[in-house]
Design a protein around this motif. Structure first.
Motif, mmCIF file in Angstrom:
data_model
loop_
_atom_site.group_PDB
_atom_site.id
_atom_site.type_symbol
_atom_site.label_atom_id
_atom_site.label_comp_id
_atom_site.label_asym_id
_atom_site.label_seq_id
_atom_site.Cartn_x
_atom_site.Cartn_y
_atom_site.Cartn_z
ATOM 1 N N ARG A 100 0.832 -1.204 0.000
ATOM 2 C CA ARG A 100 0.000 0.000 0.000
ATOM 3 C C ARG A 100 0.873 1.263 0.000
ATOM 4 N NH1 ARG A 100 -2.616 -1.857 4.500
ATOM 5 N NH2 ARG A 100 -4.034 -3.478 3.874
ATOM 6 N N ARG A 101 1.887 1.246 0.865
ATOM 7 C CA ARG A 101 2.764 2.414 0.965
ATOM 8 C C ARG A 101 3.469 2.670 -0.367
ATOM 9 N NH1 ARG A 101 7.335 4.035 0.994
ATOM 10 N NH2 ARG A 101 8.354 2.027 0.929
ATOM 11 N N GLU A 102 3.971 1.609 -0.987
ATOM 12 C CA GLU A 102 4.643 1.769 -2.287
ATOM 13 C C GLU A 102 3.672 2.271 -3.349
ATOM 14 O OE1 GLU A 102 6.541 -1.940 -3.239
ATOM 15 O OE2 GLU A 102 8.021 -1.723 -1.624
ATOM 16 N N GLY A 103 2.451 1.748 -3.326
ATOM 17 C CA GLY A 103 1.443 2.210 -4.284
ATOM 18 C C GLY A 103 1.088 3.674 -4.086
ATOM 19 N N GLU A 104 0.946 4.081 -2.828
ATOM 20 C CA GLU A 104 0.654 5.488 -2.540
ATOM 21 C C GLU A 104 1.804 6.384 -3.001
ATOM 22 O OE1 GLU A 104 -0.162 5.619 1.643
ATOM 23 O OE2 GLU A 104 -2.080 4.581 1.430
ATOM 24 N N ALA A 105 3.050 5.935 -2.744
ATOM 25 C CA ALA A 105 4.215 6.718 -3.161
ATOM 26 C C ALA A 105 4.261 6.837 -4.681
ATOM 27 C CB ALA A 105 5.494 6.090 -2.625
ATOM 28 N N ALA A 106 3.996 5.735 -5.370
ATOM 29 C CA ALA A 106 4.023 5.770 -6.841
ATOM 30 C C ALA A 106 2.930 6.683 -7.390
ATOM 31 C CB ALA A 106 3.866 4.356 -7.391
ATOM 32 N N PRO A 118 8.847 16.880 -14.663
ATOM 33 C CA PRO A 118 9.806 15.842 -14.267
ATOM 34 C C PRO A 118 10.468 16.176 -12.923
ATOM 35 C CG PRO A 118 10.117 16.460 -16.565
ATOM 36 C CD PRO A 118 9.138 17.441 -15.996
ATOM 37 N N THR A 119 10.745 15.135 -12.162
ATOM 38 C CA THR A 119 11.318 15.317 -10.821
ATOM 39 C C THR A 119 12.761 14.833 -10.787
ATOM 40 O OG1 THR A 119 10.547 13.157 -10.103
ATOM 41 C CG2 THR A 119 9.082 15.012 -9.699
ATOM 42 N N THR A 120 13.431 15.183 -9.731
ATOM 43 C CA THR A 120 14.814 14.751 -9.530
ATOM 44 C C THR A 120 14.824 13.403 -8.798
ATOM 45 O OG1 THR A 120 14.973 15.822 -7.378
ATOM 46 C CG2 THR A 120 15.553 17.162 -9.315
ATOM 47 N N ASP A 121 16.001 12.783 -8.791
ATOM 48 C CA ASP A 121 16.150 11.525 -8.041
ATOM 49 C C ASP A 121 15.912 11.752 -6.561
ATOM 50 O OD1 ASP A 121 16.704 10.013 -10.279
ATOM 51 O OD2 ASP A 121 18.886 10.178 -10.068
ATOM 52 N N ALA A 122 16.288 12.912 -6.064
ATOM 53 C CA ALA A 122 16.105 13.226 -4.639
ATOM 54 C C ALA A 122 14.611 13.248 -4.277
ATOM 55 C CB ALA A 122 16.768 14.547 -4.282
ATOM 56 N N VAL A 123 13.786 13.817 -5.135
ATOM 57 C CA VAL A 123 12.333 13.864 -4.882
ATOM 58 C C VAL A 123 11.756 12.453 -4.943
ATOM 59 C CG1 VAL A 123 10.107 14.664 -5.800
ATOM 60 C CG2 VAL A 123 12.044 16.252 -5.667
ATOM 61 N N ARG A 124 12.161 11.682 -5.958
ATOM 62 C CA ARG A 124 11.681 10.286 -6.059
ATOM 63 C C ARG A 124 12.078 9.491 -4.820
ATOM 64 N NH1 ARG A 124 14.252 10.331 -10.783
ATOM 65 N NH2 ARG A 124 13.072 11.306 -12.399
ATOM 66 N N ARG A 126 12.757 10.655 -1.846
ATOM 67 C CA ARG A 126 12.002 11.148 -0.680
ATOM 68 C C ARG A 126 10.606 10.545 -0.645
ATOM 69 N NH1 ARG A 126 11.431 17.471 1.185
ATOM 70 N NH2 ARG A 126 10.509 16.992 3.210
ATOM 71 N N LEU A 127 9.973 10.464 -1.784
ATOM 72 C CA LEU A 127 8.622 9.886 -1.848
ATOM 73 C C LEU A 127 8.648 8.388 -1.538
ATOM 74 C CD1 LEU A 127 7.180 11.711 -4.974
ATOM 75 C CD2 LEU A 127 6.427 11.982 -2.605
ATOM 76 N N HIS A 128 9.606 7.656 -2.098
ATOM 77 C CA HIS A 128 9.652 6.197 -1.909
ATOM 78 C C HIS A 128 10.102 5.787 -0.510
ATOM 79 C CE1 HIS A 128 8.378 4.936 -5.838
ATOM 80 N NE2 HIS A 128 9.203 5.810 -6.402
ATOM 81 N N SER A 129 10.807 6.675 0.186
ATOM 82 C CA SER A 129 11.239 6.324 1.542
ATOM 83 C C SER A 129 10.325 6.907 2.621
ATOM 84 C CB SER A 129 12.685 6.790 1.763
ATOM 85 O OG SER A 129 12.757 8.197 1.672
ATOM 86 N N ALA A 130 9.299 7.640 2.205
ATOM 87 C CA ALA A 130 8.393 8.282 3.172
ATOM 88 C C ALA A 130 7.498 7.257 3.856
ATOM 89 C CB ALA A 130 7.539 9.318 2.455
ATOM 90 N N GLY A 131 7.100 7.594 5.077
ATOM 91 C CA GLY A 131 6.166 6.761 5.828
ATOM 92 C C GLY A 131 4.734 7.064 5.440
ATOM 93 N N PRO A 132 3.798 6.261 5.914
ATOM 94 C CA PRO A 132 2.389 6.432 5.552
ATOM 95 C C PRO A 132 1.819 7.798 5.949
ATOM 96 C CG PRO A 132 2.721 4.396 6.796
ATOM 97 C CD PRO A 132 4.009 5.103 6.762
#
Length: 153
Positions: A100-106, A118-124, A126-132
């Motif tokens: 669920r968390r990965e789906g929400e991040a995506a 387009p976003t930077t690797d840092a933004v991607r 940050r989103l993929h490592s964020a908590g719920p």
């Protein structure tokens, strides 16, 4: 009861029947009642009585030890089965939450890219490592934010 048999067969003329009882007890009765137990050689009923008096305590301790060992083994097996079941259930739950968390991040990444380009690797990252909690907050802010700085607050 064995004492009564010994007393009843005490006469010298009963020697053959005493011996027959001794052999029967050693070869038939005791092995049938005590399977797997080694019965020592005995010559007469008095020896059977003495042997039983000595061995009963030993046998009882051995049976207790075997019972405890069997109980421990069964307990370990039940514990392993429960642990495997609990582990599978916890693993499934954790997998669902992570999915669920990965789906929400995506989904949020897609919305960010649609809104801000387009976003930077840092933004991607940050989103993929964020908590719920962060993902929920950012998902609400994406509707009103005018920049990435405002989105991430």
């Amino acid at each position: 009861m064995l004492e009564h048999l010994i007393a009843w067969l005490a006469a010298p003329e009963q020697a053959r029947i005493r011996r027959a009882f001794t052999v029967w007890m050693r070869r038939v009765l005791l092995p049938g009642r005590l399977p797997g137990t080694i019965i020592p050689e005995v010559e007469d009923l008095a020896e059977v009585k003495s042997m039983l008096a000595e061995r009963v305590k030993e046998w009882t301790k051995e049976w207790e030890r075997q019972g405890l060992e069997k109980g421990r083994l069964e307990g370990r097996q039940e514990g392993r089965q429960e642990g495997r079941l609990e582990g599978r259930l916890e693993g499934r739950q954790e997998g669902r939450q992570e999915g669920r968390r990965e789906g929400e991040a995506a989904l949020l990444l897609r919305m960010v890219e649609l809104k801000f380009g387009p976003t930077t690797d840092a933004v991607r990252q940050r989103l993929h490592s964020a908590g719920p909690e962060d993902l929920a907050e950012w998902s609400a802010r994406i509707l009103t934010a005018t920049s990435l700085e405002e989105l991430f607050g």
